[in-house]
Design a protein around this motif. Structure first.
Motif, PDB file in Angstrom:
ATOM      1  N   GLU B 281      50.129  32.877  49.189  1.00 41.37           N
ATOM      2  CA  GLU B 281      50.834  33.886  48.393  1.00 41.37           C
ATOM      3  C   GLU B 281      50.338  33.921  46.953  1.00 41.37           C
ATOM      4  O   GLU B 281      50.320  34.964  46.304  1.00 41.37           O
ATOM      5  N   VAL B 282      49.956  32.726  46.451  1.00 36.62           N
ATOM      6  CA  VAL B 282      49.474  32.661  45.069  1.00 36.62           C
ATOM      7  C   VAL B 282      48.304  33.627  44.884  1.00 36.62           C
ATOM      8  O   VAL B 282      48.263  34.406  43.930  1.00 36.62           O
ATOM      9  N   VAL B 283      47.370  33.579  45.820  1.00 37.20           N
ATOM     10  CA  VAL B 283      46.174  34.406  45.711  1.00 37.20           C
ATOM     11  C   VAL B 283      46.509  35.873  45.938  1.00 37.20           C
ATOM     12  O   VAL B 283      46.056  36.752  45.197  1.00 37.20           O
ATOM     13  N   ILE B 284      47.342  36.133  46.951  1.00 35.70           N
ATOM     14  CA  ILE B 284      47.693  37.525  47.248  1.00 35.70           C
ATOM     15  C   ILE B 284      48.275  38.183  46.012  1.00 35.70           C
ATOM     16  O   ILE B 284      47.875  39.270  45.602  1.00 35.70           O
ATOM     17  N   PHE B 285      49.220  37.476  45.389  1.00 35.22           N
ATOM     18  CA  PHE B 285      49.879  38.076  44.230  1.00 35.22           C
ATOM     19  C   PHE B 285      48.912  38.228  43.061  1.00 35.22           C
ATOM     20  O   PHE B 285      48.881  39.257  42.391  1.00 35.22           O
ATOM     21  N   GLU B 286      48.100  37.201  42.850  1.00 34.69           N
ATOM     22  CA  GLU B 286      47.151  37.283  41.732  1.00 34.69           C
ATOM     23  C   GLU B 286      46.230  38.496  41.915  1.00 34.69           C
ATOM     24  O   GLU B 286      45.950  39.227  40.959  1.00 34.69           O
ATOM     25  N   ALA B 287      45.787  38.716  43.139  1.00 33.85           N
ATOM     26  CA  ALA B 287      44.871  39.838  43.399  1.00 33.85           C
ATOM     27  C   ALA B 287      45.588  41.169  43.223  1.00 33.85           C
ATOM     28  O   ALA B 287      45.056  42.101  42.615  1.00 33.85           O
ATOM     29  N   ALA B 288      46.821  41.246  43.738  1.00 42.26           N
ATOM     30  CA  ALA B 288      47.581  42.494  43.616  1.00 42.26           C
ATOM     31  C   ALA B 288      47.794  42.819  42.139  1.00 42.26           C
ATOM     32  O   ALA B 288      47.654  43.961  41.700  1.00 42.26           O
ATOM     33  N   ARG B 289      48.131  41.787  41.384  1.00 41.85           N
ATOM     34  CA  ARG B 289      48.374  41.967  39.964  1.00 41.85           C
ATOM     35  C   ARG B 289      47.089  42.415  39.255  1.00 41.85           C
ATOM     36  O   ARG B 289      47.114  43.297  38.402  1.00 41.85           O
ATOM     37  N   ALA B 290      45.977  41.804  39.655  1.00 39.26           N
ATOM     38  CA  ALA B 290      44.703  42.156  39.019  1.00 39.26           C
ATOM     39  C   ALA B 290      44.363  43.621  39.274  1.00 39.26           C
ATOM     40  O   ALA B 290      43.939  44.339  38.375  1.00 39.26           O
ATOM     41  N   ILE B 291      44.591  44.063  40.515  1.00 42.95           N
ATOM     42  CA  ILE B 291      44.275  45.462  40.839  1.00 42.95           C
ATOM     43  C   ILE B 291      45.161  46.398  40.028  1.00 42.95           C
ATOM     44  O   ILE B 291      44.712  47.374  39.445  1.00 42.95           O
ATOM     45  N   CYS B 292      46.459  46.055  39.956  1.00 42.94           N
ATOM     46  CA  CYS B 292      47.391  46.925  39.243  1.00 42.94           C
ATOM     47  C   CYS B 292      47.068  47.000  37.753  1.00 42.94           C
ATOM     48  O   CYS B 292      47.372  47.995  37.105  1.00 42.94           O
ATOM     49  N   ASN B 293      46.467  45.944  37.220  1.00 45.17           N
ATOM     50  CA  ASN B 293      46.192  45.933  35.785  1.00 45.17           C
ATOM     51  C   ASN B 293      44.821  46.484  35.426  1.00 45.17           C
ATOM     52  O   ASN B 293      44.455  46.492  34.259  1.00 45.17           O
ATOM     53  N   MET B 294      44.059  46.924  36.439  1.00 50.47           N
ATOM     54  CA  MET B 294      42.716  47.418  36.129  1.00 50.47           C
ATOM     55  C   MET B 294      42.810  48.654  35.250  1.00 50.47           C
ATOM     56  O   MET B 294      43.697  49.485  35.413  1.00 50.47           O
ATOM     57  N   ARG B 295      41.836  48.742  34.355  1.00 51.01           N
ATOM     58  CA  ARG B 295      41.810  49.915  33.478  1.00 51.01           C
ATOM     59  C   ARG B 295      41.484  51.149  34.321  1.00 51.01           C
ATOM     60  O   ARG B 295      40.668  51.100  35.234  1.00 51.01           O
TER      61      ARG B 295
END
Lengths: 190, 898
Positions: B281-295
């Motif tokens: 879950e740690v990775v899933i969330f980190e990736a989801a967050r990264a995508i959402c924060n992309m410029r």
């Protein structure tokens, strides 16, 4: 206190173990933003005030205030808190929290309450030391943390037994280790 | 001692004071630390020095010492060094558990550098022990206490430990290196090969720390980071924590790379997407967050991340629910449509026992909601509001305000909601946020004004906060006289004059006086009410009453003098008055003319940063609010210069343009102000050279490429001190109301005077110099400003049909419709209406409604129909209506040129 320079590394700001009235049992602060005792006491007070009435017995809970995220869990008459920056990955903090209360639970053989924690404060302090090193996450597997606290080498368990026999002071620790294996097995079966 | 935690946290030890002791007895709580005292424990620490130590006893004493430290007790330098020296003796003992405690306490009482030498040999011995735990702990202690010089001495051993097969040893040294890397990067860099090997470690935490260290060492070298990322993405990173770091690095690389053109995928996006399917879950969330924060993230890129987060929303773990809802809340700010799929899950979260989650869910719903769902939402929130703490309520109120600004037609329901919550109990911050929200809505939505004023009138009837009462009374005085029926407010205001304390009475009186000034038919009645205040028992109230009576009846400037047009900045006045009062000679009356009319360049106001939940919710909103205050500031600056104030009100202030490179001797930023018949260039100049004073600074604007303009006025800056700033202005005239375009070449001219560093005086004779600046350009969008149109359809129908101009344009390949909508919106610089700036995901066509005002106060409305085909070619149909055909043509011209 050395600071972690690389901003991509997840940082734990502090680990707190408070009793049911919000008093300190064991705390460890890692970041330079809260070094004075007064600031720490204030922080603990507001954390306690904001969380005491929530139910964090079943699942660990989470709260965000000022510029921090806090994940916490209540066990017996104790409250475990892990604080991180507001931009920190909440799930990472959660894994640290799990390591925190699970390892102590293993070390104290399920008897997590204020009395036993105070009697075995050395184990608690060592567990905190094994989980986070100066804000950097060192280990999040509760069983590994517990074995390291009891100074059992990973993988082998013999050299200590002779000493333990000759030294009654070690009995509690050896017992603790014995029960760890048991409990790990049990938790896996669940 | 005064600041120890004992005072506030009441530890389990008896302090000196009696009351505490009694408390303890009542509790009757058993604690091994009951009655513990520093002095006694330090005495006990002497057991460390005994020839035959009892390990159990020593462990206990160390625990007690640590307990004291934990409770906030501190040791003096000599106490600490005593403890340290006796602890070092314990290294002779073989007991493992005692040794572990010794390691721990040394880390707590960090010895001073000259003491470190005592234990290094013991630690070095442990470092070479056969017991891994001895080795790892010795390394951790060493890394904590050594300095750079000693690091060089033991570097060889540490470097070797990096590749140790025991995880605990490798982990310890890597963690130590991460801490040491800040000050000793050069040394640690020499371990690269070993660290590289550790990255392939079987043990997850070693891998995590090795990756972290490797990145830390390369962080300043973009190329090296991108190489590391490429390598790691290809290799198989097993540790979830290491994978997490990798996701962060990838996000950084993406942020630094150029945004892809057309439908070219971003580098590494596939990697992020694959992480969404990771088992941890740690990775899933980190990736989801990264995508959402992309410029500039597109809806297509968002979809998989949102889907994953949606699953988290119904997790049994509050932490996951919180993480997901917080991230989605942020996404909702920029891509409301992408989040609408989660609305059902969000709605069930309103009842979440964790109030933070519930509040985030509500504010997300408010952001994604469409017009039809508002009423239902408000009903749900109504019950919720009474259950949550003030800090959450403030967040909800903010969200309601934003929603109301987005859907102005719905103001009735939303304003009602605000007035209902205003009547409930609440603290000052909460009430203030509601009042602020209503005030802003009154300003932005003309239709809502009367309703809002009526609600505020009700509120001050029973308001316990002076600050808010005064603020509202001021607003009533300003807005009330302009309404259809000003008389209805008089009763509320006069009630305040009778019933309140002096501060509010005075404010109410001022408010009354303005009604008297602006409504001639009410004047006699107002005068009567004001007269009654002449016998008030407060000086200020009486003084105001007397003043207003004079102004309303006999003042030479007429009743209008009640609210004079202040040209003097309040700050300057305050400063001048303070200076005046500090003089010994106050016989001379204060002269208003002595107040400088030019506002001293005020340092940018540091706005209180929202914290906690408010920050999570507000991110992005503040960006929209900032330019408004900036425009206000500029307007103040122009007003302060008499020659510029005479030109009339500013129609629009464009965003500042930098005319020099960063870090040159002179920094010039140009702000264009558009006025009815003029164009004002404001040049904010900064002199960054220490040893120079610049005098007679001006900018020469070349009009060769802008025939329609003529230079009317140049206001040079008399003096610009060393490292100081100032403004110079150039005023150009153009035919009133015209939309003249042009490009201007600018040259900065000034006289330089060197400053003698010895005396600090400037030399007498300077020399003339000039400095080439970048060009400025006036574009058509400068003449259009966004304006609010609450009901687009009605406004559209109200404009003459014959002014409508329609044309089709192809705007080439685009990533998505959203892309096209944003691009066109930027070019026109107009306000989008009815939330049409958000394109639903996967839409093939979309209509964007824009509203604006063109210079000369001509209203213009734009209806844009977009369509996208399979090849992602976007076509649009532009329909413009305005009060003049010329303006409609001009809008088409803008699009044609762009």
């Amino acid at each position: 206190m050395t600071e972690i320079v690389d901003p991509t590394i997840p940082v734990v700001k502090n680990l707190l173990l408070l009793d049911s009235e919000g008093k300190r049992i064991a705390v460890k602060y890692f970041t330079p933003d809260m070094t004075s005792v007064a600031a720490q006491a204030n922080y603990e007070k507001s954390v306690y005030a904001k969380t005491a009435r929530t139910n964090a017995r079943g699942e660990a809970e989470i709260i965000m205030f000022d510029d921090v995220v806090v994940v916490y869990k209540f066990l017996g008459d104790l409250m475990f808190y892990v604080t991180g920056d507001q931009d920190e990955n909440e799930v990472v903090l959660y894994s640290v929290l799990q390591a925190f209360y699970e390892s102590i639970n293993l070390l104290l053989r399920n008897a997590v309450e204020k009395k036993t924690v105070l009697e075995n404060l050395d184990l608690v302090l060592l567990a905190m030391d094994e989980i986070v090193d100066g804000g950097l996450i060192l280990e999040t597997d509760p069983a590994t943390v517990a074995t390291r606290v009891t100074m059992r080498q990973d993988g082998d368990g013999s050299p200590m037994s002779a000493e333990a026999a000759s030294n009654p002071g070690l009995v509690t620790l050896s017992q603790a280790f014995g029960s760890i294996k048991e409990q790990v097995a049990r938790s896996l079966l669940k | 001692m005064a600041a120890t935690a004992q005072n506030t946290l009441e530890p389990l030890r008896a302090g000196g004071d009696k009351a505490k002791d009694e408390d303890m007895e009542e509790e009757l709580e058993y604690s091994p630390f009951y009655g513990i005292e520093k002095g006694a424990v330090l005495q006990e620490a002497r057991v460390f020095n005994e020839p035959h130590v009892d390990p159990r006893k020593c462990q206990q004493v160390i625990t007690k010492l640590l307990y004291l430290l934990t409770q906030g007790e501190s040791f003096t330098k000599s106490e600490a060094s005593d403890v340290f020296f006796s602890v070092t003796k314990l290294f002779q003992h073989k007991d493992v558990h005692l040794r572990r405690m010794v390691y721990l306490i040394i880390k707590e009482i960090i010895p001073s550098s000259d003491e470190v030498i005592i234990i290094t040999s013991s630690l070095m011995k442990d470092m070479n022990s056969t017991n891994d735990l001895y080795r790892s702990n010795a390394i951790r202690v060493l890394c904590r206490i050594i300095d750079s010089q000693m690091l060089l001495q033991i570097e060889r051993y540490l470097k070797q430990a990096v590749v140790d097969k025991s995880a605990v040893v490798a982990g310890a040294v890597l963690a130590g290196a991460i801490h040491l890397a800040g000050a000793n990067a050069e040394v640690i860099k020499r371990w690269s090969n070993e660290v590289q090997e550790a990255i392939n470690s079987r043990h997850p935490m070693v891998q995590f720390q090795a990756v972290a260290l490797m990145h830390g060492l390369r962080a300043n070298d973009r190329l090296a980071v991108s190489k590391l990322v490429t390598q790691l993405v290809r290799s198989n990173v097993r540790s979830p924590m290491a994978q997490c770091l990798l996701v962060r690095y990838v996000a950084q690389v993406i942020a630094e790379s150029q945004p892809g053109v057309g439908n070219e995928t971003r580098p590494f996006y596939d990697f992020l997407e694959s992480c969404l399917r990771h088992k941890s879950e740690v990775v899933i969330f980190e990736a989801a967050r990264a995508i959402c924060n992309m410029r500039d993230v597109t809806t297509r890129e968002l979809t998989p991340a949102v889907t994953v987060l949606q699953l988290f929303l119904s997790s049994s773990k509050p932490v996951l629910r919180f993480a997901a809802v917080r991230t989605l809340n942020k996404v909702a700010m920029s891509h409301p449509m992408a989040v609408t799929n989660c609305n059902i899950d969000m709605e069930s979260l309103i009842a979440d026992p964790n109030r933070s989650i519930a509040t985030l869910a509500i504010t997300t719903l408010l952001k994604t909601g469409n017009e039809s769902s508002i009423d239902r939402l408000l009903k749900q929130i109504g019950g919720f509001m009474s259950e949550i703490a003030d800090e959450f309520k403030v967040v909800v109120v903010e969200a309601i305000k934003a929603l109301c600004l987005k859907f102005p037609q719905k103001y009735r329901g939303l304003m009602n909601f605000l007035s209902n919550v205003l009547r409930e109990d609440g603290g000052f911050e909460y009430k203030k946020s509601i009042v602020d929200a209503i005030l802003q809505l009154i300003r932005e939505i003309p239709e809502a004004k009367e309703m809002g004023l009526a609600q505020l009138c009700e509120f001050i009837e029973d308001c316990e906060f002076n600050f808010l009462s005064v603020q509202i009374l001021h607003l009533l005085g300003e807005e009330g006289p302009k309404t259809k029926d000003p008389a209805r407010y008089i009763r509320y205001i006069y009630n305040r004059v009778i019933l309140e304390n002096a501060t509010v009475r005075a404010a109410a009186l001022s408010s009354l006086a303005r009604f008297g000034a602006h409504c001639p038919d009410l004047r006699d009645r107002v005068l009567q009410l004001v007269r009654r205040a002449l016998y008030d028992n407060d000086d200020e109230v009486r003084d105001r009453a007397t003043l207003y009576l004079y102004q309303l009846q006999r003042a030479p400037q007429g009743p209008e003098s009640v609210d004079p047009q202040w040209r003097i900045p309040a700050k300057g006045l305050e400063a001048a008055l303070t200076a005046y009062l500090e003089q010994t000679d106050t016989e001379q009356p204060f002269d208003l003319a002595s107040v400088p009319e030019v506002a001293a360049p005020s340092p940018a106001k540091a706005k209180a940063k929202p914290q906690g939940l408010a920050a999570a919710v507000a991110a992005g909103m503040s960006a929209a609010a900032a330019p408004v205050t900036q425009t206000d500031e500029y307007a103040e600056m122009l007003k302060a210069v008499p020659q510029l104030a005479a030109l009339g009100p500013v129609f629009k202030t464009c965003a500042p343009v930098q005319l020099t490179e960063e870090e040159t001797e002179y920094k010039v930023v140009c702000v264009r102000h558009v006025l009815e018949g003029h164009l004002v260039f404001q040049f904010n100049c900064t002199n960054t050279v220490k040893e120079q004073v610049l005098e007679d600074v001006s900018v020469t604007v070349d009009l060769a490429d802008a025939e329609e303009f003529s230079e009317e006025l140049v206001l040079p800056l008399e003096v610009m001190p060393q490292e100081g700033a100032g403004q110079t202005y150039v005023v150009l005239a153009r035919p009133p109301g015209s939309m003249a375009l042009g490009r201007f070449v600018n040259i900065l001219r000034f006289r330089v005077k060197e400053i003698d560093p010895a005396t600090g005086e400037a030399e007498e004779e300077g020399y003339e110099d000039e400095y080439q600046l970048e060009d400025t350009e006036v574009v058509a969008a400068d003449y259009i400003k966004p304006s609010f149109t609450p009901n687009f359809r009605a406004a559209w129908d109200a404009l003459p049909e014959e002014s409508e101009m329609v044309d089709d344009y192809g705007i080439g390949q685009r990533d998505s419709l959203q892309d096209a909508v944003e691009a066109v919106g930027r070019i026109l610089g107009m306000q989008s209406c009815e939330g049409t700036d958000a394109v639903p995901p996967n839409a093939r066509s979309h209509t964007l409604l824009l509203s604006g005002t063109v210079v000369g106060d001509v209203q213009v409305l734009v209806r844009l129909a977009f369509g996208i085909d399979a090849q992602r070619n976007v076509a649009m149909k532009l329909a413009v209506r305005s009060e003049s055909a010329e303006v409609s043509e001009a809008i088409h011209a803008i699009i044609q040129e762009a």
